[in-house]
Design a protein around this motif. Structure first.
Motif, PDB file in Angstrom:
ATOM      1  N   ASN A   8      11.740   3.593  -3.136  1.00 47.79           N
ATOM      2  CA  ASN A   8      12.088   2.023  -3.020  1.00 47.79           C
ATOM      3  C   ASN A   8      10.956   1.532  -3.483  1.00 47.79           C
ATOM      4  O   ASN A   8       9.902   1.485  -3.077  1.00 47.79           O
ATOM      5  CB  ASN A   8      12.139   1.859  -1.301  1.00 47.79           C
ATOM      6  CG  ASN A   8      13.357   2.285  -0.862  1.00 47.79           C
ATOM      7  OD1 ASN A   8      14.757   2.501  -1.405  1.00 47.79           O
ATOM      8  ND2 ASN A   8      13.250   3.067   0.345  1.00 47.79           N
ATOM      9  N   ASP A   9      11.081   0.265  -4.328  1.00 47.81           N
ATOM     10  CA  ASP A   9      10.162  -0.661  -4.771  1.00 47.81           C
ATOM     11  C   ASP A   9       8.662   0.020  -5.005  1.00 47.81           C
ATOM     12  O   ASP A   9       7.852  -0.450  -4.772  1.00 47.81           O
ATOM     13  CB  ASP A   9      10.119  -1.584  -3.858  1.00 47.81           C
ATOM     14  CG  ASP A   9       9.161  -2.856  -4.162  1.00 47.81           C
ATOM     15  OD1 ASP A   9       9.123  -3.182  -5.450  1.00 47.81           O
ATOM     16  OD2 ASP A   9       8.260  -3.522  -3.528  1.00 47.81           O
ATOM     17  N   LEU A  10       8.838   1.171  -5.823  1.00 47.30           N
ATOM     18  CA  LEU A  10       7.600   1.936  -5.860  1.00 47.30           C
ATOM     19  C   LEU A  10       6.877   1.135  -7.118  1.00 47.30           C
ATOM     20  O   LEU A  10       7.201   1.071  -8.114  1.00 47.30           O
ATOM     21  CB  LEU A  10       8.136   3.491  -6.251  1.00 47.30           C
ATOM     22  CG  LEU A  10       6.801   4.456  -6.466  1.00 47.30           C
ATOM     23  CD1 LEU A  10       6.216   4.739  -5.242  1.00 47.30           C
ATOM     24  CD2 LEU A  10       7.401   5.787  -7.021  1.00 47.30           C
ATOM     25  N   HIS A  11       5.542   1.085  -6.611  1.00 44.40           N
ATOM     26  CA  HIS A  11       4.330   0.623  -7.573  1.00 44.40           C
ATOM     27  C   HIS A  11       3.376   1.784  -7.426  1.00 44.40           C
ATOM     28  O   HIS A  11       2.852   2.142  -6.226  1.00 44.40           O
ATOM     29  CB  HIS A  11       4.007  -0.599  -6.849  1.00 44.40           C
ATOM     30  CG  HIS A  11       4.625  -1.816  -7.105  1.00 44.40           C
ATOM     31  ND1 HIS A  11       4.541  -3.058  -7.935  1.00 44.40           N
ATOM     32  CD2 HIS A  11       6.081  -2.070  -6.273  1.00 44.40           C
ATOM     33  CE1 HIS A  11       5.715  -3.804  -7.818  1.00 44.40           C
ATOM     34  NE2 HIS A  11       6.328  -3.255  -7.021  1.00 44.40           N
ATOM     35  N   VAL A  12       3.039   2.153  -8.733  1.00 45.80           N
ATOM     36  CA  VAL A  12       1.984   3.242  -8.849  1.00 45.80           C
ATOM     37  C   VAL A  12       1.101   2.742  -9.719  1.00 45.80           C
ATOM     38  O   VAL A  12       1.119   2.304 -10.742  1.00 45.80           O
ATOM     39  CB  VAL A  12       2.644   4.610  -9.249  1.00 45.80           C
ATOM     40  CG1 VAL A  12       1.507   5.494  -9.782  1.00 45.80           C
ATOM     41  CG2 VAL A  12       3.659   4.936  -8.213  1.00 45.80           C
ATOM     42  N   ALA A  13      -0.485   3.125  -9.412  1.00 44.66           N
ATOM     43  CA  ALA A  13      -1.388   2.634 -10.491  1.00 44.66           C
ATOM     44  C   ALA A  13      -2.203   3.893 -10.788  1.00 44.66           C
ATOM     45  O   ALA A  13      -2.281   4.759 -10.054  1.00 44.66           O
ATOM     46  CB  ALA A  13      -2.377   1.612  -9.723  1.00 44.66           C
ATOM     47  N   ILE A  14      -2.735   3.858 -12.080  1.00 45.21           N
ATOM     48  CA  ILE A  14      -3.432   4.822 -12.415  1.00 45.21           C
ATOM     49  C   ILE A  14      -4.954   4.215 -12.788  1.00 45.21           C
ATOM     50  O   ILE A  14      -4.942   3.213 -13.473  1.00 45.21           O
ATOM     51  CB  ILE A  14      -2.905   5.566 -13.721  1.00 45.21           C
ATOM     52  CG1 ILE A  14      -1.570   5.995 -13.609  1.00 45.21           C
ATOM     53  CG2 ILE A  14      -4.008   6.788 -14.177  1.00 45.21           C
ATOM     54  CD1 ILE A  14      -1.011   6.712 -14.895  1.00 45.21           C
ATOM     55  N   GLU A  18      -1.769  -0.927 -13.118  1.00 46.58           N
ATOM     56  CA  GLU A  18      -0.322  -0.793 -12.501  1.00 46.58           C
ATOM     57  C   GLU A  18       0.776  -0.134 -13.754  1.00 46.58           C
ATOM     58  O   GLU A  18       0.810  -0.664 -14.787  1.00 46.58           O
ATOM     59  CB  GLU A  18       0.278  -2.016 -11.991  1.00 46.58           C
ATOM     60  CG  GLU A  18       1.487  -1.638 -11.198  1.00 46.58           C
ATOM     61  CD  GLU A  18       2.077  -2.922 -10.357  1.00 46.58           C
ATOM     62  OE1 GLU A  18       2.169  -4.039 -10.999  1.00 46.58           O
ATOM     63  OE2 GLU A  18       2.243  -2.934  -9.070  1.00 46.58           O
ATOM     64  N   ILE A  19       1.269   1.069 -13.334  1.00 48.88           N
ATOM     65  CA  ILE A  19       2.032   1.610 -14.496  1.00 48.88           C
ATOM     66  C   ILE A  19       3.457   1.482 -13.748  1.00 48.88           C
ATOM     67  O   ILE A  19       4.361   0.859 -14.775  1.00 48.88           O
ATOM     68  CB  ILE A  19       1.651   3.033 -14.644  1.00 48.88           C
ATOM     69  CG1 ILE A  19       0.218   3.512 -14.943  1.00 48.88           C
ATOM     70  CG2 ILE A  19       2.544   3.689 -15.786  1.00 48.88           C
ATOM     71  CD1 ILE A  19      -0.296   2.841 -16.171  1.00 48.88           C
ATOM     72  N   ALA A  47       7.237  10.976 -12.106  1.00 48.57           N
ATOM     73  CA  ALA A  47       7.339  12.457 -11.817  1.00 48.57           C
ATOM     74  C   ALA A  47       6.196  13.015 -11.107  1.00 48.57           C
ATOM     75  O   ALA A  47       6.001  13.679  -9.960  1.00 48.57           O
ATOM     76  CB  ALA A  47       7.677  13.456 -13.175  1.00 48.57           C
ATOM     77  N   TYR A  48       4.914  12.551 -11.672  1.00 47.18           N
ATOM     78  CA  TYR A  48       3.858  13.010 -11.094  1.00 47.18           C
ATOM     79  C   TYR A  48       3.600  12.346  -9.685  1.00 47.18           C
ATOM     80  O   TYR A  48       2.898  12.781  -8.771  1.00 47.18           O
ATOM     81  CB  TYR A  48       2.428  12.524 -11.980  1.00 47.18           C
ATOM     82  CG  TYR A  48       2.229  13.460 -13.150  1.00 47.18           C
ATOM     83  CD1 TYR A  48       2.001  14.712 -13.086  1.00 47.18           C
ATOM     84  CD2 TYR A  48       2.611  13.049 -14.402  1.00 47.18           C
ATOM     85  CE1 TYR A  48       1.787  15.550 -14.028  1.00 47.18           C
ATOM     86  CE2 TYR A  48       2.234  13.752 -15.693  1.00 47.18           C
ATOM     87  CZ  TYR A  48       1.874  15.202 -15.183  1.00 47.18           C
ATOM     88  OH  TYR A  48       1.628  15.680 -16.334  1.00 47.18           O
ATOM     89  N   SER A  49       4.094  11.033  -9.659  1.00 41.69           N
ATOM     90  CA  SER A  49       3.826  10.386  -8.043  1.00 41.69           C
ATOM     91  C   SER A  49       4.801  11.387  -7.312  1.00 41.69           C
ATOM     92  O   SER A  49       4.197  11.323  -6.105  1.00 41.69           O
ATOM     93  CB  SER A  49       4.201   9.085  -8.221  1.00 41.69           C
ATOM     94  OG  SER A  49       3.664   8.462  -9.264  1.00 41.69           O
ATOM     95  N   GLU A  57      -1.819   6.389  -7.728  1.00 40.35           N
ATOM     96  CA  GLU A  57      -2.112   5.844  -6.653  1.00 40.35           C
ATOM     97  C   GLU A  57      -1.048   5.057  -6.474  1.00 40.35           C
ATOM     98  O   GLU A  57      -0.451   4.186  -6.934  1.00 40.35           O
ATOM     99  CB  GLU A  57      -3.338   4.887  -6.679  1.00 40.35           C
ATOM    100  CG  GLU A  57      -3.725   4.341  -5.249  1.00 40.35           C
ATOM    101  CD  GLU A  57      -4.608   3.142  -5.433  1.00 40.35           C
ATOM    102  OE1 GLU A  57      -4.662   2.298  -4.378  1.00 40.35           O
ATOM    103  OE2 GLU A  57      -5.151   3.062  -6.503  1.00 40.35           O
ATOM    104  N   ILE A  58      -0.049   5.214  -5.104  1.00 36.39           N
ATOM    105  CA  ILE A  58       1.058   4.069  -4.582  1.00 36.39           C
ATOM    106  C   ILE A  58       0.538   3.296  -4.109  1.00 36.39           C
ATOM    107  O   ILE A  58      -0.277   3.352  -2.930  1.00 36.39           O
ATOM    108  CB  ILE A  58       1.662   5.007  -3.498  1.00 36.39           C
ATOM    109  CG1 ILE A  58       2.062   6.579  -4.019  1.00 36.39           C
ATOM    110  CG2 ILE A  58       3.007   4.221  -3.277  1.00 36.39           C
ATOM    111  CD1 ILE A  58       2.936   6.942  -5.236  1.00 36.39           C
ATOM    112  N   THR A  59       0.761   2.191  -4.422  1.00 39.39           N
ATOM    113  CA  THR A  59       0.279   0.911  -4.086  1.00 39.39           C
ATOM    114  C   THR A  59       1.267  -0.030  -3.208  1.00 39.39           C
ATOM    115  O   THR A  59       0.751  -1.027  -2.714  1.00 39.39           O
ATOM    116  CB  THR A  59      -0.417   0.090  -5.224  1.00 39.39           C
ATOM    117  OG1 THR A  59       0.552  -0.187  -6.254  1.00 39.39           O
ATOM    118  CG2 THR A  59      -1.716   0.526  -5.986  1.00 39.39           C
ATOM    119  N   GLN A  60       2.413   0.329  -3.329  1.00 32.47           N
ATOM    120  CA  GLN A  60       3.451  -0.396  -2.798  1.00 32.47           C
ATOM    121  C   GLN A  60       4.769   0.560  -2.844  1.00 32.47           C
ATOM    122  O   GLN A  60       4.801   1.220  -3.921  1.00 32.47           O
ATOM    123  CB  GLN A  60       3.628  -1.830  -3.611  1.00 32.47           C
ATOM    124  CG  GLN A  60       4.474  -2.795  -2.709  1.00 32.47           C
ATOM    125  CD  GLN A  60       4.767  -4.074  -3.463  1.00 32.47           C
ATOM    126  OE1 GLN A  60       3.594  -4.517  -3.964  1.00 32.47           O
ATOM    127  NE2 GLN A  60       5.752  -4.508  -3.335  1.00 32.47           N
TER     128      GLN A  60
END
Ligand code: ADP
Ligand code: MG
Length: 260
Positions: A8-14, A18-19, A47-49, A57-60
């Protein structure tokens, strides 16, 4: 009960960049999903998340599997819950054969369900492994190989698929590399998925390769662009990609992308 993986609404940063910028996706047991898209759009990041790599890093947003938040589980616990993620296992274990490794993995899963479990008996394990290898048309000798020691790219994929068959997860996420190997790798993975697919298994197969339909028929196809899933449809979407490539999707979405 049908196992569901819900993103759901996945935001991920490296490293602060933000990727993934709001990914929504639902994969259910029994369904085959293909996640496609141009290079660098965030497919592997997803996949890594899912596997819990510390760099991502899951930011949202959330990743929920069988009602549990994946963020609260370490990679091992995710696997034991029935989520299979390729590459989450040790790269090479000197002196441990693929068969022994698989038996240890199965026993670890069984002990989650029953801490008193004594493990699968060796004769039962051998019978099971032979059945799986026959289903996947793999020579039985392969299981005697030492884990990943001198494995070719294709053999690593075969080992991964055998692991998938032996562990019987409810949902499997399989990410393809974008290297020159990827057609061969996709062929191996696709024939494995075709052999294993059924009501007990849900699959998310991640690939850059547009001609996926030559190998596998997904129930759902998703296209990722710039960290979001921009199109989702049936296998006809993959057919469209085979014919037209990714340019139309860049034209359609790059013009009106709102950066957040
Ligand atoms: P895909 O699998 O769709 O080709 P990736 O998820 O590998 O895309 O990459 C998405 C974006 O994240 C790319 O712009 C890539 O450069 C960047 N990226 C991937 N891995 C890292 C990393 N470890 N550190 C910094 N940036 C990364
Ligand atoms: Mg990738």
């Amino acid at each position: 009960m049908t196992a569901i993986l819900e993103i759901n609404d996945l935001h991920v940063a490296i490293e602060g960049n933000e990727i993934l910028k709001g990914v929504d996706l639902i994969v259910k047991q029994g369904e085959v999903h293909a996640l496609m898209g141009p290079n660098g759009t965030g497919k592997s990041t997803l996949a890594y998340s899912l596997m819990g790599h510390p760099k991502y890093e899951i930011t949202q947003g959330q990743m929920i599997f069988k009602g549990q938040s994946l963020e609260e589980l370490d990679p091992d616990e995710r696997a034991r819950l029935g989520l299979f993620l390729a590459f989450q296992y040790p790269v090479a274990i000197p002196g441990v054969s693929l068969a022994n490794f698989l038996r240890m993995a199965i026993n670890a899963h069984r002990r989650v369900i029953d801490p008193e479990d004594k493990g699968i008996s060796i004769p039962k394990f051998r019978t099971m492994l032979k059945e799986k290898m026959d289903l996947l048309q793999m020579p039985h000798e392969f299981a005697g190989r030492y884990l990943n020691e001198g494995f070719s790219g294709g053999e690593k994929k075969r080992a991964e698929i055998l692991q998938l068959a032996a562990l019987e997860p409810e949902i499997a996420v399989l990410d393809e590399t974008d290297s020159g190997l990827d057609i061969d790798a996709l062929r191996i993975v696709a024939s494995g998925v075709n052999a294993l697919a059924g009501p007990e298994l849900g699959v998310l197969i991640i690939t850059h390769y547009q001609r996926i339909l030559n190998y596998i028929k997904p129930d759902f196809v998703h296209i990722m662009l710039n960290g979001r899933i921009v199109e989702s449809a049936g296998a006809d979407l993959a057919e469209h990609l085979e014919e037209h490539g990714y340019d139309w999707i860049r034209e359609k979405y790059n013009g009106n992308l709102v950066e957040v």
